[in-house]
Motif scaffolding. Structure first.
Motif, PDB file in Angstrom:
ATOM      1  N   LEU A  83      63.835  18.002  66.316  1.00 42.58           N
ATOM      2  CA  LEU A  83      64.738  17.552  67.187  1.00 42.58           C
ATOM      3  C   LEU A  83      63.951  17.600  68.569  1.00 42.58           C
ATOM      4  O   LEU A  83      63.958  16.626  69.368  1.00 42.58           O
ATOM      5  CB  LEU A  83      65.896  18.224  67.285  1.00 42.58           C
ATOM      6  CG  LEU A  83      66.796  18.149  66.331  1.00 42.58           C
ATOM      7  CD1 LEU A  83      67.895  19.071  66.230  1.00 42.58           C
ATOM      8  CD2 LEU A  83      67.615  16.957  66.396  1.00 42.58           C
ATOM      9  N   ARG A  84      63.232  18.397  68.951  1.00 42.44           N
ATOM     10  CA  ARG A  84      62.452  18.585  69.990  1.00 42.44           C
ATOM     11  C   ARG A  84      61.442  17.682  70.266  1.00 42.44           C
ATOM     12  O   ARG A  84      61.298  17.108  71.131  1.00 42.44           O
ATOM     13  CB  ARG A  84      61.768  20.238  70.062  1.00 42.44           C
ATOM     14  CG  ARG A  84      60.839  20.428  71.500  1.00 42.44           C
ATOM     15  CD  ARG A  84      61.807  20.232  72.821  1.00 42.44           C
ATOM     16  NE  ARG A  84      62.853  20.642  73.166  1.00 42.44           N
ATOM     17  CZ  ARG A  84      63.693  20.631  74.162  1.00 42.44           C
ATOM     18  NH1 ARG A  84      63.382  19.790  74.858  1.00 42.44           N
ATOM     19  NH2 ARG A  84      64.804  21.216  74.199  1.00 42.44           N
ATOM     20  N   LEU A  85      60.681  17.375  69.041  1.00 42.83           N
ATOM     21  CA  LEU A  85      59.615  16.453  69.110  1.00 42.83           C
ATOM     22  C   LEU A  85      60.132  15.181  69.294  1.00 42.83           C
ATOM     23  O   LEU A  85      59.501  14.145  70.280  1.00 42.83           O
ATOM     24  CB  LEU A  85      58.821  16.714  67.883  1.00 42.83           C
ATOM     25  CG  LEU A  85      57.752  17.791  67.494  1.00 42.83           C
ATOM     26  CD1 LEU A  85      57.360  17.840  66.198  1.00 42.83           C
ATOM     27  CD2 LEU A  85      56.604  17.701  68.527  1.00 42.83           C
ATOM     28  N   HIS A  86      61.223  14.774  68.932  1.00 37.33           N
ATOM     29  CA  HIS A  86      62.018  13.569  68.966  1.00 37.33           C
ATOM     30  C   HIS A  86      62.242  13.630  70.359  1.00 37.33           C
ATOM     31  O   HIS A  86      62.177  12.242  71.088  1.00 37.33           O
ATOM     32  CB  HIS A  86      63.187  13.381  68.170  1.00 37.33           C
ATOM     33  CG  HIS A  86      64.031  12.308  68.386  1.00 37.33           C
ATOM     34  ND1 HIS A  86      63.606  10.975  67.753  1.00 37.33           N
ATOM     35  CD2 HIS A  86      65.113  11.875  69.152  1.00 37.33           C
ATOM     36  CE1 HIS A  86      64.685  10.070  68.213  1.00 37.33           C
ATOM     37  NE2 HIS A  86      65.662  10.664  68.883  1.00 37.33           N
ATOM     38  N   GLN A  87      62.741  14.415  71.205  1.00 31.67           N
ATOM     39  CA  GLN A  87      63.337  14.248  72.527  1.00 31.67           C
ATOM     40  C   GLN A  87      62.244  14.003  73.415  1.00 31.67           C
ATOM     41  O   GLN A  87      61.966  13.582  74.581  1.00 31.67           O
ATOM     42  CB  GLN A  87      63.897  15.768  72.935  1.00 31.67           C
ATOM     43  CG  GLN A  87      65.428  15.974  72.597  1.00 31.67           C
ATOM     44  CD  GLN A  87      65.824  17.238  72.984  1.00 31.67           C
ATOM     45  OE1 GLN A  87      65.187  18.337  72.529  1.00 31.67           O
ATOM     46  NE2 GLN A  87      66.892  17.491  73.632  1.00 31.67           N
ATOM     47  N   MET A  88      60.897  14.529  72.867  1.00 30.90           N
ATOM     48  CA  MET A  88      59.718  14.334  73.823  1.00 30.90           C
ATOM     49  C   MET A  88      58.924  12.934  73.523  1.00 30.90           C
ATOM     50  O   MET A  88      58.206  12.731  74.202  1.00 30.90           O
ATOM     51  CB  MET A  88      58.556  15.581  73.324  1.00 30.90           C
ATOM     52  CG  MET A  88      59.121  16.974  73.915  1.00 30.90           C
ATOM     53  SD  MET A  88      57.867  18.186  73.264  1.00 30.90           S
ATOM     54  CE  MET A  88      56.544  17.807  74.246  1.00 30.90           C
ATOM     55  N   GLY A  89      59.549  12.282  72.637  1.00 25.28           N
ATOM     56  CA  GLY A  89      59.173  10.849  72.478  1.00 25.28           C
ATOM     57  C   GLY A  89      58.472  10.448  71.228  1.00 25.28           C
ATOM     58  O   GLY A  89      58.104   9.399  71.313  1.00 25.28           O
TER      59      GLY A  89
END
Length: 544
Positions: free
Chosen positions: A91-97
Motif C-alpha cells: 500500500l505504501r509503495l502504491h501511494q508513492m507512485g
C-alpha cells in the motif's frame, strides 16, 4: 505523478495481485527486471529468505524507495512470513507512485512449499558467489596457524585487510594494513613492490578474503597471493590474538603503478564482458525511464566527499560486491560504475558481471570531472503533516512529576543507534511493531512524542501511530540530534525496549564477544552455499 504520495480515496484500497514462486522464478531466469522485497526486519529476514530477496524493512520504505527503486513501473514483489507487513508495504509503495506492485503468494512459507530454496544470513548472493569462485578457481589460502608462523619467522609477507575501515579498527590481524576490496589491485604494488613478497588477504570470514585474493590474481599482480582462510573468525578459533584500534592504511598509488593496474583491470573487465559508456552519455542514461539504472561511484568515501559526479551515489567497490542486493535490489537493472583511475570501476565491474549483473563502466573519467560538491541528497516523498514539539517544551514535560510516564517518548532510531544514545526515559520502538510496542508501555500515558536521529523517520511514522491511538502524537523537532545539540542529557544502553532488537541481524563475525560455536556454525554454513546455489538454480553466476 512521480514523487507524490497519493492518499487513498475514502473506502478505497487497491487490490494487489499475487505472484507465485513459479512466476518469480521465471522472471529471474529470463533476466527481466524484478524487485523481490522482504519487508521484515533484518533479523527475521536473515533466518530464511529467497536468494535474491533484498531486505527492505517496512519501517524505512519512505527513506529507501526512491533511491533503491528508481523506476516507478518496475515489477515489485513484496513478501513477509505472515507478520502482516507485506500488504501495508505494498500500500505504501502504491501511494508513492509504484504501479506494478504485487504480493508473493504464501510469502516465505509459500516459497518453501512450492519447492523454492531458502537461504540464511545476509548478503547471501555475494557470499555464495565467493564460495563458487573458490570452488571453481581453487583460490589459494593459508590457515591462521600457517600465517602466524610466517609472522613469527619474519617471512617476507604483507597482510591486507579487505574490510571497511570501521571493521578493521574493531579488530585486525597483527601487522595488517587496511585496504578495502576494490583498492587492492590499485594499492598492492605500492605495499608490496618486491614481487617475491607474499600478499595475504583477510576479512572477517571468507567472502572478501576470497574475492580480494582472486582479484589480485585475476588482475595480474605478480606477487604470490593467498587468502587468510576463514579470516578473523579462523584466527579467533585458533586462539590467536587480534589487534584492536589500529589505523594503518594504504599510501597513494604512483602514476606508474596506477597505469599498470588500469591496463590490467581494463583487460580483465573486457574479458568478463563489461560494457562501456562515455561521460557524454550519462545525461541520457539518467533520463531513460525504460530501464532501472543505478549510478555508483566506487572510489573511497573520502574521495567521494571531496567531489563527485552528478547523480552518482557512493558505493565503495568492495562493499558493492559484498552487499549488491542492498545497493541495487532490482534484479536485472543496469549498474553504471565510475572512478577516477580506471582501476576500481573495472575491477568491481568484472565481479558484478560474473554475478550476472548488467554492468557498464564510464570510460575516460579524470579527477577533474568529479566536481559536484555537497552531500548526496536522497529523493524522498513529501513529508506528511505532523504536530511538532520543540526540545525545550519536551524537556519541561519530562522534568515534571511523573513526566516520563505521562509523556511517552518512542525512539524509532535503529537499535544500534538507540543503544548509543537516546533521551532519558525513551522507549525503543520499531515502526513495524507499533501496536505491540504501545502495549508494553506503563499505564497513565497522556501523549506520545516520536523521535529518531534527525526526526525524519518519526514524521513518516506519526500517521501510523495516530491510527492506533486517540492520544496526541507529536514529533520532536530535529530529533535526537537537536536534543543533543541543545546540551540535554542522554542515556545509552538497551534501557527500555518496547520492541525487540531485531532490526539488525548480529553477524557471527562482528564484535569481540562471539561464541566459538556460532563462529564455527557460520563457517559451516558458508561451506554449504555452493550446494544451495545448485539447488536454487536461478543465479546465473559464471566464473571466468
Amino acid at each position: 505523478m512521480d514523487g507524490q504520495v497519493q492518499p487513498f480515496r475514502s473506502g478505497y484500497a487497491p487490490q494487489f495481485p499475487h505472484r507465485s514462486y513459479q512466476q518469480v522464478r521465471a522472471e529471474l531466469l529470463a533476466g527481466r527486471e524484478i524487485a523481490l522485497l522482504d519487508v521484515r526486519e533484518e533479523d527475521p529476514h536473515a533466518q530464511a529468505h529467497p536468494l535474491f530477496a533484498a531486505n527492505f524493512p517496512y519501517g524505512r520504505i519512505e527513506l529507501d524507495a526512491y533511491a533503491k527503486l528508481p523506476r516507478r513501473d518496475v515489477p515489485i514483489v513484496v513478501l513477509d512470513d505472515g507478520e502482516g507487513l507485506a500488504l501495508p508495504s505494498a500500500l505504501r509503495l502504491h501511494q508513492m507512485g509504484y504501479t506494478e506492485v504485487s504480493l508473493l503468494e504464501g510469502g516465505v512459507s509459500g516459497w518453501r512449499e512450492a519447492g523454492g530454496e531458502l537461504f540464511r544470513d545476509v548478503n547471501v548472493p555475494s557470499k555464495s558467489f565467493g564460495e563458487l569462485v573458490e570452488h571453481e578457481r581453487h583460490t589459494p589460502s593459508l590457515s591462521a596457524p600457517e600465517v602466524q608462523a610466517l609472522i613469527d619467522n619474519g617471512d617476507n609477507i604483507v597482510i591486507l585487510d579487505a574490510r571497511r575501515y570501521d571493521e578493521y579498527q574493531t579488530m585486525s590481524i597483527p601487522g595488517s594494513i587496511n585496504v578495502p576490496g576494490a583498492e587492492l589491485a590499485l594499492r598492492a604494488r605500492e605495499l608490496a613492490p618486491d614481487p617475491s613478497t607474499r600478499i595475504i588477504v583477510n576479512c572477517a570470514g571468507r567472502t572478501r578474503s576470497i574475492i580480494g585474493t582472486q582479484s589480485l590474481i585475476n588482475a595480474g599482480v605478480p606477487n604470490p597471493a593467498a587468502a587468510l582462510r576463514n579470516g578473523t573468525i579462523g584466527w579467533t578459533l585458533a586462539r590467536q590474538q587480534l589487534e584492536h584500534g589500529q589505523s594503518r592504511s594504504y599510501p597513494p598509488a604512483s602514476e606508474a603503478n596506477r597505469h599498470a593496474a588500469a591496463r590490467d583491470a581494463r583487460e580483465l573487465a573486457d574479458r568478463a564482458g563489461v560494457a562501456r559508456v562515455e561521460r557524454a552519455q550519462l545525461k541520457g542514461l539518467h533520463a531513460d525511464r525504460t530501464r532501472s539504472y543505478y549510478f555508483f561511484d566506487v572510489r573511497s568515501p573520502g574521495e567521494y566527499a571531496d567531489g563527485r559526479l552528478p547523480h552518482f551515489r557512493s558505493a565503495p567497490g568492495g562493499q558493492l560486491v559484498q552487499e549488491t542486493e542492498q545497493f541495487a535490489p532490482v534484479r536485472g537493472a543496469r549498474l553504471v560504475l565510475a572512478d577516477s583511475d580506471g582501476v576500481r570501476a573495472n575491477l568491481t565491474a568484472h565481479w558484478l558481471r560474473q554475478m550476472n549483473h548488467d554492468v557498464c563502466v564510464v570510460d575516460g573519467l579524470r579527477a577533474e570531472h568529479f566536481s559536484a560538491s555537497g552531500a548526496w541528497q536522497e529523493e524522498l516523498p513529501p513529508q506528511p503533516q505532523a504536530e511538532e514539539v520543540d526540545v525545550e517544551t519536551l524537556s519541561q514535560w519530562l522534568a515534571e512529576a511523573d513526566g516520563p510516564q505521562r509523556t511517552a517518548v518512542l525512539d524509532l532510531s535503529s537499535g544500534v543507534n538507540y543503544q548509543k544514545r537516546h533521551l532519558p526515559g525513551a522507549w525503543f520502538a520499531l515502526r513495524s511493531q507499533l501496536a505491540v510496542a504501545l502495549a508494553q508501555l506503563p499505564a497513565g500515558v497522556e501523549r506520545y512524542a516520536l523521535t529518531c536521529g534527525s526526526g525524519l523517520l518519526a514524521r513518516y511514522a506519526a500517521a501510523d501511530l495516530r491510527a492506533l491511538t486517540a492520544l496526541p502524537v507529536l514529533v520532536l523537532a530535529g530529533g535526537t540530534t537537536a536534543w543533543a545539540c541543545a546540551g540535554k542529557p542522554l542515556e545509552s544502553g538497551a534501557t527500555r525496549l518496547a520492541s525487540p532488537l531485531i532490526d539488525r541481524y548480529r553477524r557471527p563475525y562482528e564484535g569481540t564477544d562471539n561464541r566459538a560455536e556460532a563462529m564455527q556454525a557460520y563457517l559451516d554454513w558458508e561451506f554449504g552455499l555452493v550446494a544451495q546455489l545448485a539447488r536454487d538454480g536461478t543465479h546465473g553466476f559464471h566464473v571466468i
